[in-house]
Motif scaffolding. Structure first.
Motif, PDB file in Angstrom:
ATOM      1  N   LYS A 138       5.393  75.631  35.302  1.00  0.00           N
ATOM      2  CA  LYS A 138       6.327  74.568  34.911  1.00  0.00           C
ATOM      3  C   LYS A 138       7.459  74.477  35.921  1.00  0.00           C
ATOM      4  CE  LYS A 138       5.823  74.544  29.901  1.00  0.00           C
ATOM      5  NZ  LYS A 138       6.412  75.035  28.650  1.00  0.00           N
ATOM      6  N   SER A 139       7.925  73.247  36.152  1.00  0.00           N
ATOM      7  CA  SER A 139       9.010  73.099  37.112  1.00  0.00           C
ATOM      8  C   SER A 139      10.296  73.668  36.526  1.00  0.00           C
ATOM      9  CB  SER A 139       9.206  71.626  37.456  1.00  0.00           C
ATOM     10  OG  SER A 139       9.778  70.970  36.354  1.00  0.00           O
ATOM     11  N   VAL A 140      11.258  73.921  37.391  1.00  0.00           N
ATOM     12  CA  VAL A 140      12.531  74.512  36.951  1.00  0.00           C
ATOM     13  C   VAL A 140      13.176  73.624  35.890  1.00  0.00           C
ATOM     14  CG1 VAL A 140      14.834  75.217  37.728  1.00  0.00           C
ATOM     15  CG2 VAL A 140      12.851  75.627  39.185  1.00  0.00           C
ATOM     16  N   VAL A 141      13.140  72.263  36.131  1.00  0.00           N
ATOM     17  CA  VAL A 141      13.781  71.326  35.205  1.00  0.00           C
ATOM     18  C   VAL A 141      13.044  71.301  33.872  1.00  0.00           C
ATOM     19  CG1 VAL A 141      14.299  68.885  34.799  1.00  0.00           C
ATOM     20  CG2 VAL A 141      14.774  69.916  37.020  1.00  0.00           C
ATOM     21  N   GLU A 142      11.722  71.155  33.934  1.00  0.00           N
ATOM     22  CA  GLU A 142      10.916  71.085  32.715  1.00  0.00           C
ATOM     23  C   GLU A 142      11.124  72.351  31.877  1.00  0.00           C
ATOM     24  OE1 GLU A 142       6.199  70.686  31.451  1.00  0.00           O
ATOM     25  OE2 GLU A 142       6.744  70.938  33.547  1.00  0.00           O
ATOM     26  N   ASP A 143      11.051  73.486  32.541  1.00  0.00           N
ATOM     27  CA  ASP A 143      11.207  74.757  31.853  1.00  0.00           C
ATOM     28  C   ASP A 143      12.614  74.871  31.267  1.00  0.00           C
ATOM     29  OD1 ASP A 143      10.360  77.213  30.991  1.00  0.00           O
ATOM     30  OD2 ASP A 143      11.081  78.266  32.753  1.00  0.00           O
TER      31      ASP A 143
END
Lengths: 513, 172
Positions: A138-143
């Motif tokens: 998962k991307s940093v933002v999504e996570d």
């Protein structure tokens, strides 16, 4: 069902998330400080509750099963009765409607292994690993958005089981340890590839945990200074006092926890690598030295292990002629159960209930296990990995992180006392409803064993059967299980022992000649 | 409505472009032999190219070239997977090795169970991995061939390393 509740709670969480911004944006102790000065709930409103008063009176506390741990109890009960197949079937029914997640997959994987369903076991452990890989992708933002949303909801409502559960570090290592056991029972050399990953992961997890702890400690020191400042103004109780109260609750398990230097000393990965390399060395004698190196590394993590010492000693010599090698791994009892610890802290604004997760030791009747051929003792098993100590050490080392949760819990409860108090009878109903799902995160791998024991010995090619015999502290026999060895072949045996139950499983034909 | 669309369009475009860039940013080409990857794991095309490269190294060696038209009997031993990945399709690598050897016409390829042979080549795939703090990964896969005579004397060794890198976690 569990997942559906989770989805519902998450939905409510996003609504509450908007409200949470104010709370989370402010310093938790500033909120607490301002709330503490509003005297809405008094101690007299909670009669009969004895509470902590600067160490003068003992703290009233309860430790009970709740949350995930409670929902898993019927399955644990079946395992204790030796009904492995029924336990596996019930677990499969329980997770049938749920999305794939780490905990369900590892529990089912282990139950499948103990029910001798090796392909199913491998499927579930692979599923759990895949789940972790996707989480890591998962991307940093999504996570960040997902974690922040569910964490905020968790802080506000106290419902700790709404966040994604990626397992504790020791659980992720054990997932790979078990996957390698499943491969070895299936007769596949893939056990080696998986165990290599387990060794790598343990090193990474250790590094990450140290970094997280370092950050938490810095934050705690900062908070402690703030609390002490408030305390000097006589507005809040001593922070050290609060933290000491928390630390005291975990005191009982300290001795076992300190028996291992850290929670990252599970030598089973190296031990499994040694087993595979030792089997390999029957085809390729040059590889015997690789086995020696693996056993040596395992011994470094558990210097007292008799079986590892013996393996290291013997692998330096040539294998015994006309004999076959038998490796036995036994998973005994249950790892500490994650329960709910409840107590009440007196705060200037009223009594504040605190709920925390606590690992409690699950006693085992078994004290000795022998491997026999007729009346002759072939080997006595000894510990390779003390999972109980690793779990409790993890709990002890994570104490600074628990302090954070208590701070959040106090802030939430104080705010609640004020809000619900103003709503009269409706407020009391609302408070009871909220309390009904306010539990910390009690998720943990419940079917894990207390420890992984092992024995290693050579047997004559004539011997067809061996038996595993368990005894209590006074050497009274608890259970016996007879195992038929594959003819003229080196063997690997895995057994699960729980009090008077033994459930053994022998490998399919290994890749070695 | 039009204003709303105009306002949101740049954000959508930024989102799309970043997610595209995010995907690309995870791929590291470390040298001419490495390939674009989303994971630091071997893909099917890596297997075959890697197997072919090391096999050709062996076939082009002075020793093997010196065999000329003798066409000695050769056994390719079982390929051992000593990596940390049990999902690698070892049979595909093995097949590619035997295919390349066969098409060279330099040796007579024997079944591993054959009792009459002149040489045996032992093969091993291994790996090492390094991890960064933000999900970065660097994996080195090594394929190694060792050639032995029937009396056990090692007469040749060839290997190649394939580095695969995965960059840190995507931001968007």
């Amino acid at each position: 069902m569990y997942q559906n509740n989770k989805k519902y709670l998450l939905l409510v969480g996003y609504v509450l998330l908007l409200l949470s911004h104010t709370v989370l944006a402010n310093d938790m102790w500033n909120v607490l400080h301002s709330l503490a000065n509003t005297k809405t709930v008094h101690q007299s409103q909670a009669p009969g509750i004895r509470h902590y008063q600067g160490g003068q009176r003992p703290l009233t506390k309860t430790i009970v099963y709740a949350g995930y741990a409670k929902t898993f109890l019927p399955i644990k009960q079946l395992i204790t009765q030796g009904q492995w197949q029924q336990a596996y079937t019930l677990q499969k029914q329980k997770i049938a409607d749920d999305d794939v997640n780490f905990l369900d997959s590892v529990e089912t994987g282990l139950l499948a292994l103990d029910s001798h369903q090796l392909d199913d076991s491998l499927k579930y452990f692979t599923e759990a690993e895949q789940y972790l890989k996707l989480q890591a992708e998962k991307s940093v933002v999504e996570d960040g958005v997902v974690s922040f949303g569910s964490e905020a909801f968790s802080v506000i409502t106290g419902a700790g089981e709404v966040t994604d559960y990626n397992g504790e570090p020791f659980e992720r290592i054990l997932m790979l340890n078990y996957k390698s056991i499943a491969y070895l029972l299936n007769g596949e050399r893939k056990a080696y590839n998986v165990t290599r990953r387990a060794i790598d992961w343990q090193n990474i997890e250790h590094k990450e945990f140290e970094q997280t702890l370092e950050l938490a400690k810095k934050e705690i020191n900062q908070k402690q200074a703030e609390i002490n400042e408030h305390q000097n103004n006589k507005k809040l109780p001593d922070a050290n006092n609060i933290f000491q109260v928390i630390a005291d609750q975990y005191g009982r398990s300290k001795k076992i926890a300190l028996s291992v230097p850290s929670a990252y000393v599970n030598p089973f990965g190296f031990y499994m690598a040694g087993i595979v390399q030792e089997f390999d060395s029957f085809d390729e004698p040059a590889l015997r030295d690789n086995a020696r190196i693996s056993y040596k590394k395992a011994l470094k993590l558990n210097p007292k292990s008799k079986v590892i010492k013996q393996a290291l000693r013997e692998v330096k010599r040539r294998p015994r002629a006309k004999k076959r090698l038998v490796h036995v791994v036994i998973a005994d009892g249950f790892a500490p159960a994650k329960k709910l610890l409840q107590f009440v802290l007196p705060m200037p604004g009223g009594l504040v209930p605190v709920k925390l997760p606590i690992y409690e030791v699950v006693p085992s009747k078994i004290a000795h296990i022998k491997i026999k051929s007729g009346r002759r003792t072939l080997a006595t098993v000894s510990s390779v990995a003390n999972i109980e100590a690793i779990v409790l050490r993890h709990q002890l080392d994570s104490l600074p992180l628990q302090h954070f949760k208590v701070i959040a819990s106090i802030a939430r409860s104080t705010a609640e006392n004020m809000l619900w108090g103003q709503l009269g009878v409706i407020g009391q109903i609302g408070k009871s409803f909220r309390e009904s799902f306010a539990n910390p995160d009690l998720r943990g791998w419940m079917s894990l064993p207390k420890q992984l024991l092992a024995a290693r010995f050579y047997v004559s090619k004539r011997i067809r059967k061996i038996s595993i015999v368990s005894y209590d502290k006074r050497w009274r026999k608890l259970a016996t299980s007879i195992i038929e060895l594959p003819q003229n072949k080196h063997s690997f045996i895995y057994a699960r022992t729980i009090d008077d139950q033994i459930n053994a499983n022998v490998n399919k034909t290994l890749w070695v000649n | 409505m039009k204003k709303i669309l105009l306002l949101t369009l740049p954000f959508i475009l930024i989102g799309c472009s970043n997610s595209h860039l995010g995907g690309q940013s995870r791929v590291s080409i470390l040298d001419d032999s490495s390939r674009a990857h989303l994971q630091a794991e071997l893909t099917m095309s890596d297997y075959t190219a890697f197997a072919e490269k090391v096999t050709n190294k062996m076939l082009r060696s002075r020793l093997v070239q010196s065999w000329g038209r003798k066409r000695p009997k050769l056994i390719v031993g079982k390929l051992v997977n000593n990596t940390d990945n049990e999902s690698i399709r070892m049979q595909d690598i093995y097949d590619r090795i035997t295919e390349t050897i066969l098409s060279s016409g330099l040796v007579r390829l024997m079944d591993p169970s054959a009792t009459s042979f002149d040489y045996v080549v032992k093969t091993e795939l291994s790996s090492t991995r390094q991890y960064g703090n933000n999900g970065e990964e660097l994996a080195y896969y090594k394929l190694e061939f060792k050639l032995f005579k029937i009396d056990g004397e090692m007469v040749g060794q060839w290997s190649d390393v394939l580095p695969l890198g995965k960059a840190s976690r995507r931001f968007l």
